[in-house]
Enzyme design. Structure first.
Site, PDB file in Angstrom:
ATOM      1  N   TYR A 155      40.647 -17.313   0.922  1.00  0.00           N
ATOM      2  CA  TYR A 155      40.198 -18.297   0.195  1.00  0.00           C
ATOM      3  C   TYR A 155      41.356 -19.197  -0.752  1.00  0.00           C
ATOM      4  CZ  TYR A 155      36.797 -19.903  -3.396  1.00  0.00           C
ATOM      5  OH  TYR A 155      35.927 -20.847  -4.376  1.00  0.00           O
ATOM      6  N   LYS A 159      42.378 -22.885  -0.803  1.00  0.00           N
ATOM      7  CA  LYS A 159      41.985 -23.734  -2.201  1.00  0.00           C
ATOM      8  C   LYS A 159      43.538 -24.305  -2.534  1.00  0.00           C
ATOM      9  CE  LYS A 159      37.577 -23.406  -2.394  1.00  0.00           C
ATOM     10  NZ  LYS A 159      36.731 -24.386  -2.200  1.00  0.00           N
TER      11      LYS A 159
HETATM   12  P1  NAP Z   1      27.193 -21.857  -2.901  1.00  0.00           P
HETATM   13  O1  NAP Z   1      26.251 -21.858  -4.161  1.00  0.00           O
HETATM   14  O2  NAP Z   1      27.259 -20.701  -1.978  1.00  0.00           O
HETATM   15  O3  NAP Z   1      26.819 -23.033  -2.034  1.00  0.00           O
HETATM   16  C1  NAP Z   1      27.579 -23.206  -0.870  1.00  0.00           C
HETATM   17  C2  NAP Z   1      27.281 -24.603  -0.269  1.00  0.00           C
HETATM   18  O4  NAP Z   1      28.343 -24.937   0.452  1.00  0.00           O
HETATM   19  C3  NAP Z   1      26.274 -24.904   0.283  1.00  0.00           C
HETATM   20  O5  NAP Z   1      25.647 -26.125   0.088  1.00  0.00           O
HETATM   21  C4  NAP Z   1      26.345 -24.499   1.550  1.00  0.00           C
HETATM   22  O6  NAP Z   1      25.228 -24.870   2.469  1.00  0.00           O
HETATM   23  C5  NAP Z   1      27.684 -25.440   1.766  1.00  0.00           C
HETATM   24  N1  NAP Z   1      28.467 -24.903   3.161  1.00  0.00           N
HETATM   25  C6  NAP Z   1      28.842 -24.021   3.441  1.00  0.00           C
HETATM   26  N2  NAP Z   1      29.418 -23.702   4.542  1.00  0.00           N
HETATM   27  C7  NAP Z   1      29.275 -24.950   5.030  1.00  0.00           C
HETATM   28  C8  NAP Z   1      29.726 -25.714   6.136  1.00  0.00           C
HETATM   29  N3  NAP Z   1      30.461 -25.248   7.181  1.00  0.00           N
HETATM   30  N4  NAP Z   1      29.165 -27.038   6.649  1.00  0.00           N
HETATM   31  C9  NAP Z   1      28.480 -27.565   5.506  1.00  0.00           C
HETATM   32  N5  NAP Z   1      28.124 -26.961   4.216  1.00  0.00           N
HETATM   33  C10 NAP Z   1      28.383 -25.769   4.210  1.00  0.00           C
HETATM   34  O7  NAP Z   1      28.570 -21.970  -3.583  1.00  0.00           O
HETATM   35  P2  NAP Z   1      29.009 -22.659  -5.010  1.00  0.00           P
HETATM   36  O8  NAP Z   1      29.518 -21.565  -5.967  1.00  0.00           O
HETATM   37  O9  NAP Z   1      28.206 -23.845  -5.388  1.00  0.00           O
HETATM   38  O10 NAP Z   1      30.369 -23.171  -4.205  1.00  0.00           O
HETATM   39  C11 NAP Z   1      30.818 -24.853  -4.312  1.00  0.00           C
HETATM   40  C12 NAP Z   1      32.055 -25.119  -4.361  1.00  0.00           C
HETATM   41  O11 NAP Z   1      32.649 -24.486  -5.326  1.00  0.00           O
HETATM   42  C13 NAP Z   1      32.884 -24.241  -3.137  1.00  0.00           C
HETATM   43  O12 NAP Z   1      33.953 -25.053  -2.493  1.00  0.00           O
HETATM   44  C14 NAP Z   1      33.506 -23.053  -3.657  1.00  0.00           C
HETATM   45  O13 NAP Z   1      34.573 -22.268  -3.252  1.00  0.00           O
HETATM   46  C15 NAP Z   1      33.821 -23.614  -5.104  1.00  0.00           C
HETATM   47  N6  NAP Z   1      33.939 -22.758  -6.270  1.00  0.00           N
HETATM   48  C16 NAP Z   1      32.844 -22.069  -6.777  1.00  0.00           C
HETATM   49  C17 NAP Z   1      33.064 -21.011  -7.742  1.00  0.00           C
HETATM   50  C18 NAP Z   1      32.091 -20.336  -8.006  1.00  0.00           C
HETATM   51  O14 NAP Z   1      32.302 -19.270  -9.022  1.00  0.00           O
HETATM   52  N7  NAP Z   1      30.916 -20.359  -7.814  1.00  0.00           N
HETATM   53  C19 NAP Z   1      34.437 -21.089  -8.198  1.00  0.00           C
HETATM   54  C20 NAP Z   1      35.443 -21.895  -7.818  1.00  0.00           C
HETATM   55  C21 NAP Z   1      35.192 -22.512  -6.735  1.00  0.00           C
HETATM   56  P3  NAP Z   1      24.042 -24.176   3.042  1.00  0.00           P
HETATM   57  O15 NAP Z   1      23.084 -24.412   1.668  1.00  0.00           O
HETATM   58  O16 NAP Z   1      23.654 -25.129   3.901  1.00  0.00           O
HETATM   59  O17 NAP Z   1      24.673 -23.045   3.369  1.00  0.00           O
END
Ligand code: NAP
Length: 246
Positions: A155, A159
């Site tokens: 990851y 990133k």
């Molecule tokens: P989340 O709630 O798990 O949502 C993930 C999203 O990515 C969902 O819409 C999922 O679609 C989509 N996705 C995953 N694999 C995919 C693929 N192969 N093709 C198309 N769509 C895909 O995660 P989140 O926390 O909102 O994260 C969003 C972004 O923020 C990510 O890049 C994550 O790394 C980053 N981020 C998150 C955090 C945190 O603490 N939450 C911190 C730093 C960075 P489906 O609904 O269809 O599965």
């Protein structure tokens, strides 16, 4: 003239908040998702874009880790809204949360393909449209791209790569009026955070100077700033409660 935005991983969590913010900002939005279970969520979001902001939307299922699926996603956007793409938000992401002895090649390849290669694919396919009128690309990185995190080597590698991609494209396309920036969220309450070891989450929370885990709106507001900030490109903004100060 209407403005169009494409967002990958728009169905849930941070992506959902970004979709609604884009609607509020006056964009028609192409909402990408991957899982069958997120079809209804994404279609509901499209309906909400219309009912709350009077904007049009399109929900498109595509696995953005695959170039062919990304191509179909961009083609669907152009077929629906025309060949003007104003904003691309690369947001889709997954995590393994696995130590680097037990992790399999298949697991870490999936993280790299989803969290980094998809960003290259989508930029490669969208930029030929964007160069005509200029635009903005927002890439969701992570504090994992700025610091080391145990059990997140794949990851963190992806990133960090997103930040390199952001800076390089920012330089390459600056004269075409395309700004490319990254957001590196800290810990944000979404399914992703709920899916990892909660003892580790609580331990990390104690190290956040502001003492709180962030909210999806902290990230969508940052996206809004970066889309509007006309003199900002190649930057990484990290809403993280003070846990990392790059
Ligand atoms: P989340 O709630 O798990 O949502 C993930 C999203 O990515 C969902 O819409 C999922 O679609 C989509 N996705 C995953 N694999 C995919 C693929 N192969 N093709 C198309 N769509 C895909 O995660 P989140 O926390 O909102 O994260 C969003 C972004 O923020 C990510 O890049 C994550 O790394 C980053 N981020 C998150 C955090 C945190 O603490 N939450 C911190 C730093 C960075 P489906 O609904 O269809 O599965």
């Amino acid at each position: 003239m209407s403005k169009t935005a494409i967002i990958t991983g728009g169905s849930r969590g941070i992506g959902e908040a970004m979709v609604l913010k884009l609607g509020e900002m006056g964009y028609d939005v192409v909402v990408n998702y991957r899982s069958d279970s997120s079809k209804e969520l994404s279609e509901n979001l499209v309906a909400k874009l219309k009912s709350e902001y009077g904007r049009d939307g399109l929900a498109v299922q595509a696995d953005v880790s695959k170039y062919g699926d990304c191509k179909k996603l961009v083609e669907a956007a152009v077929a629906k809204f025309g060949d003007r793409i104003d904003v691309l938000v690369n947001n889709a992401g997954i995590t393994n949360n696995c130590n680097f002895i037990d992790i399999t090649e298949e697991q870490y390849t999936r993280v790299i393909n989803t969290n980094l290669m998809s960003f290259l694919h989508m930029c490669h396919l969208t930029l030929p449209y964007m160069v005509k009128n200029g635009g903005a690309i927002i890439n969701t990185s992570s504090i994992g791209g700025l610091m080391g995190v145990a059990n997140q080597a794949d990851y963190c590698a992806a990133k960090s790569g997103v930040i390199g991609l952001t800076r390089a494209l920012a330089v390459e396309f600056a004269r075409q009026n395309i700004r490319v920036n990254a957001i590196a969220p800290g810990m944000i309450w979404t399914d992703m955070l709920r899916g990892v070891n909660q003892d580790e989450v609580q331990a990390l929370k104690l190290s956040i100077p502001m003492g709180e885990i962030g909210d999806v709106h902290d990230i969508s507001e940052c996206m809004e700033y970066l889309i509007n900030a006309k003199y900002v490109t190649g930057q990484v903004i990290s809403p993280n409660g003070g846990i990392v100060m790059p």
